[in-house]
Design a protein around this motif. Structure first.
Motif, PDB file in Angstrom:
ATOM      1  N   THR A   3       0.888  -1.177   0.062  1.00  0.00           N
ATOM      2  CA  THR A   3      -0.069   0.069  -0.002  1.00  0.00           C
ATOM      3  C   THR A   3       0.905   1.348   0.047  1.00  0.00           C
ATOM      4  O   THR A   3       1.755   1.201   0.800  1.00  0.00           O
ATOM      5  CB  THR A   3      -0.777   0.083   1.169  1.00  0.00           C
ATOM      6  OG1 THR A   3      -1.633  -1.114   1.307  1.00  0.00           O
ATOM      7  CG2 THR A   3      -1.883   1.355   1.311  1.00  0.00           C
ATOM      8  N   LEU A   4       0.489   2.136  -0.789  1.00  0.00           N
ATOM      9  CA  LEU A   4       1.485   3.550  -0.958  1.00  0.00           C
ATOM     10  C   LEU A   4       1.235   4.225   0.341  1.00  0.00           C
ATOM     11  O   LEU A   4       0.189   4.680   0.522  1.00  0.00           O
ATOM     12  CB  LEU A   4       0.947   4.137  -2.213  1.00  0.00           C
ATOM     13  CG  LEU A   4       1.749   5.622  -2.594  1.00  0.00           C
ATOM     14  CD1 LEU A   4       3.235   5.343  -2.570  1.00  0.00           C
ATOM     15  CD2 LEU A   4       1.247   6.288  -3.591  1.00  0.00           C
ATOM     16  N   ARG A   5       2.168   4.741   0.731  1.00  0.00           N
ATOM     17  CA  ARG A   5       2.333   5.743   2.007  1.00  0.00           C
ATOM     18  C   ARG A   5       2.817   7.040   1.265  1.00  0.00           C
ATOM     19  O   ARG A   5       3.960   7.236   0.993  1.00  0.00           O
ATOM     20  CB  ARG A   5       3.361   5.054   3.131  1.00  0.00           C
ATOM     21  CG  ARG A   5       3.416   6.138   4.371  1.00  0.00           C
ATOM     22  CD  ARG A   5       3.829   5.383   5.526  1.00  0.00           C
ATOM     23  NE  ARG A   5       3.896   6.540   6.564  1.00  0.00           N
ATOM     24  CZ  ARG A   5       5.116   7.177   6.952  1.00  0.00           C
ATOM     25  NH1 ARG A   5       6.185   7.016   6.341  1.00  0.00           N
ATOM     26  NH2 ARG A   5       4.787   7.926   8.063  1.00  0.00           N
ATOM     27  N   GLY A   6       1.749   7.863   1.198  1.00  0.00           N
ATOM     28  CA  GLY A   6       2.193   9.223   0.489  1.00  0.00           C
ATOM     29  C   GLY A   6       3.095   9.936   1.116  1.00  0.00           C
ATOM     30  O   GLY A   6       3.892  10.769   0.137  1.00  0.00           O
ATOM     31  N   SER A   7       3.448   9.902   2.191  1.00  0.00           N
ATOM     32  CA  SER A   7       4.397  11.041   2.820  1.00  0.00           C
ATOM     33  C   SER A   7       5.546  10.779   2.480  1.00  0.00           C
ATOM     34  O   SER A   7       6.620  11.662   2.523  1.00  0.00           O
ATOM     35  CB  SER A   7       4.217  11.013   4.503  1.00  0.00           C
ATOM     36  OG  SER A   7       4.586   9.585   5.098  1.00  0.00           O
ATOM     37  N   ASN A   8       6.081   9.495   2.080  1.00  0.00           N
ATOM     38  CA  ASN A   8       7.467   9.188   1.592  1.00  0.00           C
ATOM     39  C   ASN A   8       7.678   8.427   0.573  1.00  0.00           C
ATOM     40  O   ASN A   8       8.448   7.898  -0.022  1.00  0.00           O
ATOM     41  CB  ASN A   8       8.458   8.490   2.803  1.00  0.00           C
ATOM     42  CG  ASN A   8       7.815   7.315   3.180  1.00  0.00           C
ATOM     43  OD1 ASN A   8       6.741   6.876   2.783  1.00  0.00           O
ATOM     44  ND2 ASN A   8       8.503   6.343   3.947  1.00  0.00           N
ATOM     45  N   TYR A   9       6.216   8.006  -0.323  1.00  0.00           N
ATOM     46  CA  TYR A   9       6.330   7.659  -1.422  1.00  0.00           C
ATOM     47  C   TYR A   9       6.779   6.058  -1.374  1.00  0.00           C
ATOM     48  O   TYR A   9       7.582   5.579  -2.260  1.00  0.00           O
ATOM     49  CB  TYR A   9       7.180   8.361  -2.592  1.00  0.00           C
ATOM     50  CG  TYR A   9       6.500   9.763  -2.824  1.00  0.00           C
ATOM     51  CD1 TYR A   9       5.405   9.875  -3.594  1.00  0.00           C
ATOM     52  CD2 TYR A   9       7.062  10.704  -2.277  1.00  0.00           C
ATOM     53  CE1 TYR A   9       4.684  11.119  -3.891  1.00  0.00           C
ATOM     54  CE2 TYR A   9       6.386  11.956  -2.385  1.00  0.00           C
ATOM     55  CZ  TYR A   9       5.513  12.075  -3.283  1.00  0.00           C
ATOM     56  OH  TYR A   9       4.847  13.513  -3.431  1.00  0.00           O
ATOM     57  N   ALA A  10       6.406   5.350  -0.272  1.00  0.00           N
ATOM     58  CA  ALA A  10       6.883   3.892  -0.151  1.00  0.00           C
ATOM     59  C   ALA A  10       5.785   3.050  -0.097  1.00  0.00           C
ATOM     60  O   ALA A  10       4.743   3.484   0.421  1.00  0.00           O
ATOM     61  CB  ALA A  10       7.782   3.819   1.349  1.00  0.00           C
ATOM     62  N   LEU A  11       6.234   1.851  -0.600  1.00  0.00           N
ATOM     63  CA  LEU A  11       5.082   0.816  -0.490  1.00  0.00           C
ATOM     64  C   LEU A  11       5.319   0.089   0.892  1.00  0.00           C
ATOM     65  O   LEU A  11       6.277  -0.325   1.153  1.00  0.00           O
ATOM     66  CB  LEU A  11       5.107  -0.131  -1.556  1.00  0.00           C
ATOM     67  CG  LEU A  11       5.134   0.445  -2.797  1.00  0.00           C
ATOM     68  CD1 LEU A  11       5.379  -0.491  -4.051  1.00  0.00           C
ATOM     69  CD2 LEU A  11       3.391   0.667  -3.221  1.00  0.00           C
ATOM     70  N   VAL A  12       4.322  -0.101   1.857  1.00  0.00           N
ATOM     71  CA  VAL A  12       4.262  -0.762   3.008  1.00  0.00           C
ATOM     72  C   VAL A  12       3.012  -1.559   2.941  1.00  0.00           C
ATOM     73  O   VAL A  12       2.436  -1.883   2.345  1.00  0.00           O
ATOM     74  CB  VAL A  12       4.156   0.471   4.149  1.00  0.00           C
ATOM     75  CG1 VAL A  12       5.386   1.408   4.096  1.00  0.00           C
ATOM     76  CG2 VAL A  12       2.708   1.367   4.026  1.00  0.00           C
ATOM     77  N   GLY A  13       2.886  -2.267   4.233  1.00  0.00           N
ATOM     78  CA  GLY A  13       2.117  -3.136   4.553  1.00  0.00           C
ATOM     79  C   GLY A  13       2.311  -4.546   4.352  1.00  0.00           C
ATOM     80  O   GLY A  13       3.446  -5.027   3.914  1.00  0.00           O
ATOM     81  N   SER A  14       1.350  -5.494   4.571  1.00  0.00           N
ATOM     82  CA  SER A  14       1.654  -6.957   4.385  1.00  0.00           C
ATOM     83  C   SER A  14       2.015  -7.541   2.928  1.00  0.00           C
ATOM     84  O   SER A  14       2.474  -8.165   2.646  1.00  0.00           O
ATOM     85  CB  SER A  14       0.381  -7.794   4.720  1.00  0.00           C
ATOM     86  OG  SER A  14      -0.811  -7.485   4.017  1.00  0.00           O
ATOM     87  N   GLY A  15       1.409  -6.464   2.106  1.00  0.00           N
ATOM     88  CA  GLY A  15       1.711  -7.105   0.627  1.00  0.00           C
ATOM     89  C   GLY A  15       3.009  -6.860   0.441  1.00  0.00           C
ATOM     90  O   GLY A  15       3.738  -7.600  -0.480  1.00  0.00           O
ATOM     91  N   ALA A  16       3.818  -5.743   0.710  1.00  0.00           N
ATOM     92  CA  ALA A  16       5.292  -5.540   0.798  1.00  0.00           C
ATOM     93  C   ALA A  16       6.005  -6.486   1.323  1.00  0.00           C
ATOM     94  O   ALA A  16       7.010  -7.115   0.728  1.00  0.00           O
ATOM     95  CB  ALA A  16       5.421  -3.910   1.230  1.00  0.00           C
ATOM     96  N   GLU A  17       5.723  -6.759   2.688  1.00  0.00           N
ATOM     97  CA  GLU A  17       6.408  -7.859   3.426  1.00  0.00           C
ATOM     98  C   GLU A  17       6.489  -9.162   2.716  1.00  0.00           C
ATOM     99  O   GLU A  17       7.383 -10.172   2.627  1.00  0.00           O
ATOM    100  CB  GLU A  17       5.828  -7.768   4.827  1.00  0.00           C
ATOM    101  CG  GLU A  17       6.162  -6.541   5.417  1.00  0.00           C
ATOM    102  CD  GLU A  17       5.520  -6.559   6.882  1.00  0.00           C
ATOM    103  OE1 GLU A  17       5.453  -7.512   7.517  1.00  0.00           O
ATOM    104  OE2 GLU A  17       4.806  -5.515   7.124  1.00  0.00           O
ATOM    105  N   GLN A  18       5.287  -9.691   2.286  1.00  0.00           N
ATOM    106  CA  GLN A  18       5.080 -10.812   1.745  1.00  0.00           C
ATOM    107  C   GLN A  18       5.731 -10.788   0.214  1.00  0.00           C
ATOM    108  O   GLN A  18       6.204 -12.110  -0.090  1.00  0.00           O
ATOM    109  CB  GLN A  18       3.578 -11.210   1.402  1.00  0.00           C
ATOM    110  CG  GLN A  18       2.797 -11.389   2.700  1.00  0.00           C
ATOM    111  CD  GLN A  18       1.120 -11.482   2.455  1.00  0.00           C
ATOM    112  OE1 GLN A  18       0.630 -11.659   1.357  1.00  0.00           O
ATOM    113  NE2 GLN A  18       0.480 -11.778   3.371  1.00  0.00           N
ATOM    114  N   SER A  19       5.804  -9.858  -0.395  1.00  0.00           N
ATOM    115  CA  SER A  19       6.791 -10.269  -1.565  1.00  0.00           C
ATOM    116  C   SER A  19       8.216 -10.183  -1.500  1.00  0.00           C
ATOM    117  O   SER A  19       8.761 -10.463  -2.434  1.00  0.00           O
ATOM    118  CB  SER A  19       6.480  -8.851  -2.395  1.00  0.00           C
ATOM    119  OG  SER A  19       6.955  -7.697  -1.844  1.00  0.00           O
ATOM    120  N   LEU A  20       8.697  -9.883  -0.223  1.00  0.00           N
ATOM    121  CA  LEU A  20      10.030 -10.116  -0.011  1.00  0.00           C
ATOM    122  C   LEU A  20      10.513 -11.272   0.553  1.00  0.00           C
ATOM    123  O   LEU A  20      11.637 -11.926   0.738  1.00  0.00           O
ATOM    124  CB  LEU A  20      10.582  -8.851   0.963  1.00  0.00           C
ATOM    125  CG  LEU A  20      10.581  -7.750   0.819  1.00  0.00           C
ATOM    126  CD1 LEU A  20      10.597  -6.697   1.591  1.00  0.00           C
ATOM    127  CD2 LEU A  20      11.351  -7.355  -0.425  1.00  0.00           C
TER     128      LEU A  20
END
Length: 307
Positions: free
Chosen positions: A132-149
């Motif tokens: 999920t996009l976190r707009g304050s620093n333009y980073a993808l966060v959340g379970s989707g980001a963690e699972q892809s790693l």
């Protein structure tokens, strides 16, 4: 009011400033875009942490010369054909701009800014996480980001954060960002932290990388009167972190007469062999790694501590 209480309702804000909740909601939205607070249902809160987290517009104008020098030095650690992960941040964005010149590189990142810097690089493959996009620093966060790693393995990770201390290591003010950074660390054999002197000694809410997992710190030289930063550098070196100090002006130093335009490097001594995360003892690789530390470098550490 948010700084004093940690949270405040839109209704209370409207009452205090004597305006409508519609107006307050618009103003809160603008403050969130600047990274000064986070909106919650019916109110607003601080963006979590011991210190306030600035948004990208503010961070991009802080310590710009230092970040440039740090990025120049860190880029020298990356070898042709290497696979690495690069976390979110304005300093890692500067690093990504320099990595565009490294052929055969594979970069895994959760940062839209890092991906954008490498989007048109020749022979550089960019792999983005989900999330999920976190707009304050333009980073993808959340379970989707963690699972892809999960199941990923690369040679090293380059990370930044909000604070760095010898006691707790690297930390950040946002829980979601911290969780993704920890997943990035798990995927890497070595961890390289990029932090300018303003981060040294700062401690924020969520730990991302404990000190014993930090292989190397790339930073700039603290001011002569900055005792806290100098003490943290010494404490980090005492715990086995290799420290490379870049000159903000980009001019080579007498300790490292490199090619013109390259940032100055002074490596602090590392007691014994560094154990890389997830593996046995290995020598560090990269153009900027020194096999031995000079006596002059050790004297410089002692001088920093005295100052």
């Amino acid at each position: 009011m948010v700084r004093a209480n940690g949270a405040v309702s839109l209704r209370e804000l409207a009452r205090v400033v004597q305006t409508s909740e519609v107006t307050v909601r618009r103003d809160v939205r603008a403050l969130e875009a600047e990274g000064l607070l986070d909106r919650r249902h019916g109110g607003a809160v601080l963006p979590g942490g011991f210190t306030r987290e600035s948004g990208f517009p503010q961070k991009s104008h802080l310590a710009t010369a230092e970040k440039t020098a740090i990025a120049d030095l860190a880029a020298g650690l990356v070898e042709e054909g290497e696979a690495i992960v690069v976390g979110a941040g304005t300093t890692t964005q500067e690093l990504a701009r320099r990595l565009a010149r490294v052929p055969g590189l594979t970069v895994v990142t959760n940062s839209l800014l890092v991906a954008q810097a490498l989007a048109h690089a020749n022979r550089v493959e960019v792999v983005m996480t989900g999330g999920t996009l976190r707009g304050s620093n333009y980073a993808l966060v959340g379970s989707g980001a963690e699972q892809s790693l999960q199941g990923l393995r690369v040679s090293r990770a380059f990370l930044s954060g909000s604070g760095l201390t010898a006691e707790r290591g690297l930390s950040t003010s946002n829980m979601l960002s911290a969780s993704v950074d920890r997943a990035l660390v798990q995927a890497a054999g070595e961890v390289v932290v990029l932090a300018d002197h303003t981060k040294l000694g700062a401690d924020t809410m969520f730990q991302t990388v404990p000190t014993d997992l930090i292989t190397r710190l790339v930073t700039d030289e603290p001011a002569a009167h900055d005792d806290r930063a100098a003490a943290e550098l010494q404490a980090l070196a005492d715990q086995g972190v290799q420290i490379a100090v870049a000159g903000a002006g980009g001019a080579p130093s007498s300790a490292d007469p490199g090619p013109p335009g390259r940032a100055a490097r002074r490596d602090m001594p590392l007691p014994g062999q560094r154990r890389t995360h997830g593996s046995g003892p290995q020598p560090l690789r990269g153009a900027a790694v020194l096999a031995e530390q000079s006596q002059g470098d050790r004297a410089r550490v002692a001088d920093l501590r005295r100052r």
